[in-house]
Design a protein around this motif. Structure first.
Motif, PDB file in Angstrom:
ATOM      1  N   ILE A  66       0.862  -1.184   0.000  1.00 17.79           N
ATOM      2  CA  ILE A  66       0.000   0.000   0.000  1.00 17.79           C
ATOM      3  C   ILE A  66       0.893   1.226   0.000  1.00 17.79           C
ATOM      4  CG2 ILE A  66      -1.766   1.298   1.230  1.00 17.79           C
ATOM      5  CD1 ILE A  66      -2.746  -1.359   2.401  1.00 17.79           C
ATOM      6  N   SER A  67       0.950   1.893  -1.136  1.00 20.53           N
ATOM      7  CA  SER A  67       1.747   3.104  -1.294  1.00 20.53           C
ATOM      8  C   SER A  67       0.812   4.308  -1.226  1.00 20.53           C
ATOM      9  CB  SER A  67       2.461   3.081  -2.646  1.00 20.53           C
ATOM     10  OG  SER A  67       2.929   4.374  -2.980  1.00 20.53           O
ATOM     11  N   THR A  68       1.056   5.198  -0.276  1.00 18.22           N
ATOM     12  CA  THR A  68       0.197   6.375  -0.176  1.00 18.22           C
ATOM     13  C   THR A  68       0.318   7.244  -1.424  1.00 18.22           C
ATOM     14  OG1 THR A  68       1.888   7.491   1.146  1.00 18.22           O
ATOM     15  CG2 THR A  68       0.086   6.445   2.329  1.00 18.22           C
ATOM     16  N   GLY A  69       1.488   7.294  -2.018  1.00 19.02           N
ATOM     17  CA  GLY A  69       1.658   8.057  -3.257  1.00 19.02           C
ATOM     18  C   GLY A  69       0.796   7.496  -4.372  1.00 19.02           C
ATOM     19  N   ASP A  70       0.796   6.164  -4.512  1.00 15.46           N
ATOM     20  CA  ASP A  70      -0.038   5.526  -5.533  1.00 15.46           C
ATOM     21  C   ASP A  70      -1.520   5.750  -5.244  1.00 15.46           C
ATOM     22  OD1 ASP A  70       2.265   4.596  -6.749  1.00 15.46           O
ATOM     23  OD2 ASP A  70       2.031   2.526  -6.040  1.00 15.46           O
ATOM     24  N   LEU A  71      -1.893   5.664  -3.966  1.00 12.74           N
ATOM     25  CA  LEU A  71      -3.291   5.895  -3.596  1.00 12.74           C
ATOM     26  C   LEU A  71      -3.718   7.318  -3.920  1.00 12.74           C
ATOM     27  CD1 LEU A  71      -3.592   4.093  -0.141  1.00 12.74           C
ATOM     28  CD2 LEU A  71      -4.583   3.379  -2.310  1.00 12.74           C
ATOM     29  N   LEU A  72      -2.862   8.275  -3.604  1.00  9.94           N
ATOM     30  CA  LEU A  72      -3.174   9.672  -3.904  1.00  9.94           C
ATOM     31  C   LEU A  72      -3.363   9.883  -5.404  1.00  9.94           C
ATOM     32  CD1 LEU A  72      -0.781  11.522  -1.456  1.00  9.94           C
ATOM     33  CD2 LEU A  72      -3.263  11.780  -1.532  1.00  9.94           C
ATOM     34  N   ARG A  73      -2.429   9.351  -6.199  1.00  8.90           N
ATOM     35  CA  ARG A  73      -2.533   9.511  -7.651  1.00  8.90           C
ATOM     36  C   ARG A  73      -3.798   8.844  -8.193  1.00  8.90           C
ATOM     37  NH1 ARG A  73       2.930   9.371  -6.685  1.00  8.90           N
ATOM     38  NH2 ARG A  73       3.101   7.099  -6.764  1.00  8.90           N
ATOM     39  N   ALA A  74      -4.164   7.689  -7.637  1.00  5.94           N
ATOM     40  CA  ALA A  74      -5.375   6.996  -8.086  1.00  5.94           C
ATOM     41  C   ALA A  74      -6.629   7.796  -7.746  1.00  5.94           C
ATOM     42  CB  ALA A  74      -5.448   5.606  -7.455  1.00  5.94           C
ATOM     43  N   GLU A  75      -6.654   8.378  -6.551  1.00  6.05           N
ATOM     44  CA  GLU A  75      -7.811   9.186  -6.152  1.00  6.05           C
ATOM     45  C   GLU A  75      -7.936  10.428  -7.036  1.00  6.05           C
ATOM     46  OE1 GLU A  75     -10.197   8.641  -3.761  1.00  6.05           O
ATOM     47  OE2 GLU A  75      -9.340   6.693  -3.271  1.00  6.05           O
ATOM     48  N   VAL A  76      -6.803  11.060  -7.332  1.00 13.43           N
ATOM     49  CA  VAL A  76      -6.813  12.232  -8.212  1.00 13.43           C
ATOM     50  C   VAL A  76      -7.298  11.821  -9.599  1.00 13.43           C
ATOM     51  CG1 VAL A  76      -5.343  13.929  -9.377  1.00 13.43           C
ATOM     52  CG2 VAL A  76      -5.063  13.531  -6.927  1.00 13.43           C
ATOM     53  N   SER A  77      -6.773  10.737 -10.114  1.00 13.56           N
ATOM     54  CA  SER A  77      -7.140  10.258 -11.444  1.00 13.56           C
ATOM     55  C   SER A  77      -8.621   9.918 -11.536  1.00 13.56           C
ATOM     56  CB  SER A  77      -6.294   9.036 -11.795  1.00 13.56           C
ATOM     57  OG  SER A  77      -6.637   8.537 -13.052  1.00 13.56           O
ATOM     58  N   ALA A  78      -9.167   9.358 -10.456  1.00 11.36           N
ATOM     59  CA  ALA A  78     -10.581   8.980 -10.432  1.00 11.36           C
ATOM     60  C   ALA A  78     -11.499  10.179 -10.219  1.00 11.36           C
ATOM     61  CB  ALA A  78     -10.821   7.936  -9.343  1.00 11.36           C
ATOM     62  N   GLY A  79     -10.923  11.310  -9.837  1.00  4.70           N
ATOM     63  CA  GLY A  79     -11.726  12.511  -9.630  1.00  4.70           C
ATOM     64  C   GLY A  79     -12.614  12.456  -8.406  1.00  4.70           C
ATOM     65  N   THR A  80     -12.198  11.675  -7.401  1.00  5.30           N
ATOM     66  CA  THR A  80     -12.997  11.579  -6.179  1.00  5.30           C
ATOM     67  C   THR A  80     -12.902  12.876  -5.376  1.00  5.30           C
ATOM     68  OG1 THR A  80     -11.188  10.706  -4.837  1.00  5.30           O
ATOM     69  CG2 THR A  80     -12.539   9.089  -6.038  1.00  5.30           C
ATOM     70  N   GLU A  81     -13.793  13.007  -4.421  1.00  8.74           N
ATOM     71  CA  GLU A  81     -13.777  14.200  -3.572  1.00  8.74           C
ATOM     72  C   GLU A  81     -12.432  14.332  -2.856  1.00  8.74           C
ATOM     73  OE1 GLU A  81     -16.078  16.032   0.322  1.00  8.74           O
ATOM     74  OE2 GLU A  81     -17.021  14.400  -0.795  1.00  8.74           O
ATOM     75  N   ILE A  82     -11.971  13.244  -2.280  1.00  8.61           N
ATOM     76  CA  ILE A  82     -10.692  13.285  -1.570  1.00  8.61           C
ATOM     77  C   ILE A  82      -9.537  13.529  -2.548  1.00  8.61           C
ATOM     78  CG2 ILE A  82     -10.085  10.828  -1.559  1.00  8.61           C
ATOM     79  CD1 ILE A  82      -9.505  11.217   1.468  1.00  8.61           C
ATOM     80  N   GLY A  83      -9.661  12.973  -3.748  1.00 14.04           N
ATOM     81  CA  GLY A  83      -8.643  13.195  -4.766  1.00 14.04           C
ATOM     82  C   GLY A  83      -8.572  14.648  -5.197  1.00 14.04           C
ATOM     83  N   ASN A  84      -9.720  15.288  -5.332  1.00  9.41           N
ATOM     84  CA  ASN A  84      -9.743  16.700  -5.715  1.00  9.41           C
ATOM     85  C   ASN A  84      -9.134  17.586  -4.638  1.00  9.41           C
ATOM     86  OD1 ASN A  84     -10.898  16.185  -8.216  1.00  9.41           O
ATOM     87  ND2 ASN A  84     -12.974  16.325  -7.424  1.00  9.41           N
ATOM     88  N   LYS A  85      -9.380  17.225  -3.375  1.00  9.81           N
ATOM     89  CA  LYS A  85      -8.766  17.982  -2.280  1.00  9.81           C
ATOM     90  C   LYS A  85      -7.248  17.820  -2.314  1.00  9.81           C
ATOM     91  CE  LYS A  85     -12.640  17.658   0.929  1.00  9.81           C
ATOM     92  NZ  LYS A  85     -13.112  17.063   2.184  1.00  9.81           N
ATOM     93  N   ALA A  86      -6.806  16.583  -2.494  1.00  9.48           N
ATOM     94  CA  ALA A  86      -5.370  16.301  -2.535  1.00  9.48           C
ATOM     95  C   ALA A  86      -4.706  16.990  -3.722  1.00  9.48           C
ATOM     96  CB  ALA A  86      -5.131  14.799  -2.596  1.00  9.48           C
ATOM     97  N   LYS A  87      -5.397  17.024  -4.847  1.00 10.42           N
ATOM     98  CA  LYS A  87      -4.844  17.591  -6.082  1.00 10.42           C
ATOM     99  C   LYS A  87      -4.432  19.048  -5.904  1.00 10.42           C
ATOM    100  CE  LYS A  87      -5.942  18.122 -10.972  1.00 10.42           C
ATOM    101  NZ  LYS A  87      -6.965  17.882 -12.000  1.00 10.42           N
TER     102      LYS A  87
END
Length: 100
Positions: free
Chosen positions: A26-47
């Motif tokens: 479980i890579s937090t960097g990979d998780l962050l990039r996946a959330e951003v790519s998926a356009g999730t709410e948490i991903g948009n905040k992280a972006k």
């Protein structure tokens, strides 16, 4: 948990450990990039932070990881955390989840 400076070989070591012991990486960097790519709410905040070359706040990373670790399939196996915890607050959040 695997820690180290950027480009120090954490991912490479994780791959070797996963291959040998069958854990889940479980890579937090990979998780962050996946959330951003998926356009999730948490991903948009992280972006917003990632685009400004700033660290993503603990609350966002912890929420993302907590969500992942709450899935039953993740509870049934052991995993290797890559890039987490980065701070004492993140370590305390693991403690609250009874992750040891």
């Amino acid at each position: 948990m695997i820690s180290g400076a950027p480009a120090s070989g954490k991912g490479t070591q994780c791959e070797l450990i996963v291959k040998k012991f069958g854990s889940v990486h479980i890579s937090t960097g990979d998780l962050l990039r996946a959330e951003v790519s998926a356009g999730t709410e948490i991903g948009n905040k992280a972006k917003e932070f990632m685009n400004a070359a700033r660290l993503v706040p603990d609350e966002i990373v912890t929420a993302m990881l907590t969500s992942l670790l709450s899935y039953d399939d993740e509870k049934e196996t052991w995993w290797l955390l890559d890039g987490y915890p980065h701070s004492s607050a993140q370590a305390e959040s693991l403690e609250k989840l009874n992750v040891r």
